[in-house]
Motif scaffolding. Structure first.
Motif, mmCIF file in Angstrom:
data_model
loop_
_atom_site.group_PDB
_atom_site.id
_atom_site.type_symbol
_atom_site.label_atom_id
_atom_site.label_comp_id
_atom_site.label_asym_id
_atom_site.label_seq_id
_atom_site.Cartn_x
_atom_site.Cartn_y
_atom_site.Cartn_z
ATOM 1 N N VAL A 151 -5.719 -24.429 -1.478
ATOM 2 C CA VAL A 151 -6.471 -25.644 -1.813
ATOM 3 C C VAL A 151 -7.264 -25.443 -3.094
ATOM 4 C CG1 VAL A 151 -8.231 -27.287 -1.031
ATOM 5 C CG2 VAL A 151 -6.635 -26.281 0.613
ATOM 6 N N THR A 152 -7.173 -26.405 -3.994
ATOM 7 C CA THR A 152 -7.975 -26.400 -5.213
ATOM 8 C C THR A 152 -8.587 -27.786 -5.389
ATOM 9 O OG1 THR A 152 -7.947 -25.969 -7.603
ATOM 10 C CG2 THR A 152 -6.023 -27.059 -6.681
ATOM 11 N N ARG A 155 -10.781 -32.522 -10.896
ATOM 12 C CA ARG A 155 -11.410 -33.808 -11.245
ATOM 13 C C ARG A 155 -11.902 -34.543 -10.005
ATOM 14 N NH1 ARG A 155 -7.018 -35.495 -16.001
ATOM 15 N NH2 ARG A 155 -7.585 -33.798 -17.407
ATOM 16 N N GLY A 156 -12.554 -33.796 -9.122
ATOM 17 C CA GLY A 156 -13.177 -34.376 -7.948
ATOM 18 C C GLY A 156 -12.258 -34.620 -6.766
ATOM 19 N N THR A 157 -10.985 -34.263 -6.883
ATOM 20 C CA THR A 157 -10.017 -34.496 -5.805
ATOM 21 C C THR A 157 -9.499 -33.173 -5.275
ATOM 22 O OG1 THR A 157 -9.310 -36.594 -6.791
ATOM 23 C CG2 THR A 157 -7.824 -35.573 -5.199
ATOM 24 N N GLU A 158 -9.468 -33.042 -3.954
ATOM 25 C CA GLU A 158 -8.941 -31.821 -3.329
ATOM 26 C C GLU A 158 -7.420 -31.886 -3.286
ATOM 27 O OE1 GLU A 158 -9.240 -30.505 1.098
ATOM 28 O OE2 GLU A 158 -11.070 -29.758 0.090
ATOM 29 N N PRO A 163 1.098 -27.466 2.349
ATOM 30 C CA PRO A 163 2.182 -28.164 3.058
ATOM 31 C C PRO A 163 3.416 -28.351 2.183
ATOM 32 C CG PRO A 163 0.070 -29.332 3.244
ATOM 33 C CD PRO A 163 -0.103 -28.283 2.195
ATOM 34 N N GLU A 164 4.554 -28.594 2.819
ATOM 35 C CA GLU A 164 5.764 -28.908 2.056
ATOM 36 C C GLU A 164 5.505 -30.117 1.170
ATOM 37 O OE1 GLU A 164 10.445 -30.241 2.828
ATOM 38 O OE2 GLU A 164 9.187 -29.513 4.478
ATOM 39 N N PHE A 165 5.901 -30.031 -0.084
ATOM 40 C CA PHE A 165 5.622 -31.106 -1.027
ATOM 41 C C PHE A 165 6.383 -32.377 -0.635
ATOM 42 C CE2 PHE A 165 4.716 -28.118 -4.905
ATOM 43 C CZ PHE A 165 3.712 -27.490 -4.174
ATOM 44 N N GLN A 226 -1.370 -35.942 -4.259
ATOM 45 C CA GLN A 226 -0.926 -34.688 -3.670
ATOM 46 C C GLN A 226 0.459 -34.334 -4.227
ATOM 47 O OE1 GLN A 226 -2.934 -32.739 -1.889
ATOM 48 N NE2 GLN A 226 -4.494 -34.328 -2.170
ATOM 49 N N PRO A 227 0.831 -33.049 -4.247
ATOM 50 C CA PRO A 227 2.103 -32.647 -4.870
ATOM 51 C C PRO A 227 3.280 -33.471 -4.363
ATOM 52 C CG PRO A 227 0.813 -30.715 -4.278
ATOM 53 C CD PRO A 227 0.087 -31.898 -3.703
#
Length: 342
Positions: A151-152, A155-158, A163-165, A226-227
């Motif tokens: 987890v990173t 710009r304010g979003t986790e 998980p699988e992309f 998310q990815p």
């Protein structure tokens, strides 16, 4: 040193005064080492290809032009690593990669610098599936190696690389966010009207590919947080990718988007020299109509393909953007030791 412009300009003073900034660049080094380790362990060979190209190919971008006095010829600084790496597959190197600087004579903002670090990977007899697995593995292992978590925060979003992309179809996203179905009709008038309906300004004479790019970049891309692998791009924006066997007008291609930004781009590589010539000729018509970023005709690359380029999967990744995501830095200038300054 409170002025950011001064900190970028005199980076050595920035590093003296800010230990956290030094840590960003230690992490950058660790990220690059991890990328190399993943590829080396998978049997890829790291190579170096020329920085000066007679034909600026492999991407849609404007090159920097220079002159070689000893041969009295104009050359381009490379905008991509792609076409020379593909020549190496013709020569029998089945799994190759390069981590190198490329140069694009374009705008500058928090996500773009005129020169940046690019990773490109090619695997003979690989395909989109093998590139999906490899791209996901690189992102996840880099994050774990540097942060000891998947987890990173950017710009304010986790962002979670654990998980699988997710996977999404390009046209389905265009229908959802741009209200355009590219499987039915994709002429210039229809796409320009869609741009107007969404308040998007596009230059007069823009090609179908350019209009598709504007709609996707403005309306779809910001929603991909998310990815997410976006699959099956239109042929018009994929001149080096193989046609999709079941989706007419689309290509075997994916792009990886994270936090609303493109991070990676991959193809089932086009290896038919006759079809490649047709694609280049179509791009040349766009150049003649004023599109400076359309792909030029590269006769030498076609000549290489005629000697037998194997079917292959290929992937390119923006290393600076990956560093931004992992370190949480907001601007590309914050992950380049010496960014371009006026």
């Amino acid at each position: 040193l409170q002025d950011k412009e001064l900190r970028y300009r005199y980076r050595y003073l920035d590093l003296i005064s800010d230990p956290e900034k030094r840590e960003v660049f230690r992490k950058r080094s660790k990220i690059i080492k991890t990328i190399r380790r993943v590829l080396d362990e998978r049997g890829f060979l790291e190579v170096e290809t020329p920085s000066f190209h007679k034909t600026a190919g492999g991407a849609a971008a404007r090159p920097f032009v220079t002159h070689l006095n000893s041969l009295n010829i104009d050359l381009n600084l490379r905008i991509s690593l792609e076409l020379y790496l593909k020549r190496l597959m013709v020569g029998g190197f089945d799994k190759v990669y390069e981590l190198g600087r490329v140069f694009r004579n374009e705008g500058m903002d928090k996500d773009h610098n005129p020169d940046f670090t690019l990773l490109e990977v090619y695997e003979a007899f690989g395909d989109l599936d093998s590139m999906l697995v490899l791209t996901e593995e690189i992102c996840r292992k880099v994050c774990l190696e540097v942060l000891e978590t998947t987890v990173t925060t950017f710009r304010g979003t986790e962002i979670d690389f654990g998980p699988e992309f997710a996977k999404a179809d390009f046209n389905e996203l265009m229908i959802e966010y741009a209200e355009v179905d590219l499987s039915k009709k994709r002429d210039e008038k229809l796409l320009r009207k869609a741009c107007e309906n969404h308040g998007l300004e596009v230059e007069k004479g823009a090609s179908v590919g350019r209009l598709i790019d504007v709609l996707f970049d403005s309306l779809v891309q910001p929603n991909l947080i998310q990815p997410t692998f976006v699959m099956n791009h239109p042929i018009e924006v994929s001149p080096l990718a193989r046609k999709h066997p079941k989706k007419n007008g689309f290509a075997q291609r994916f792009e990886l988007f994270v936090a609303g930004h493109e991070l990676a781009n991959a193809f089932n590589e086009l290896n038919d020299p006759d079809e490649q010539r047709e694609r280049f000729n179509a791009q040349m018509k766009l150049r003649a109509a004023g599109d400076e970023e359309a792909h030029p005709l590269d006769e030498d690359f076609i000549y290489a393909q005629e000697h037998g380029m194997p079917p292959a999967g290929g992937m390119g990744m923006g290393v600076d953007r990956l560093v931004m995501l992992i370190t949480g830095e907001h601007s590309i200038r914050d992950v380049l030791l010496f960014p371009m300054m006026k």
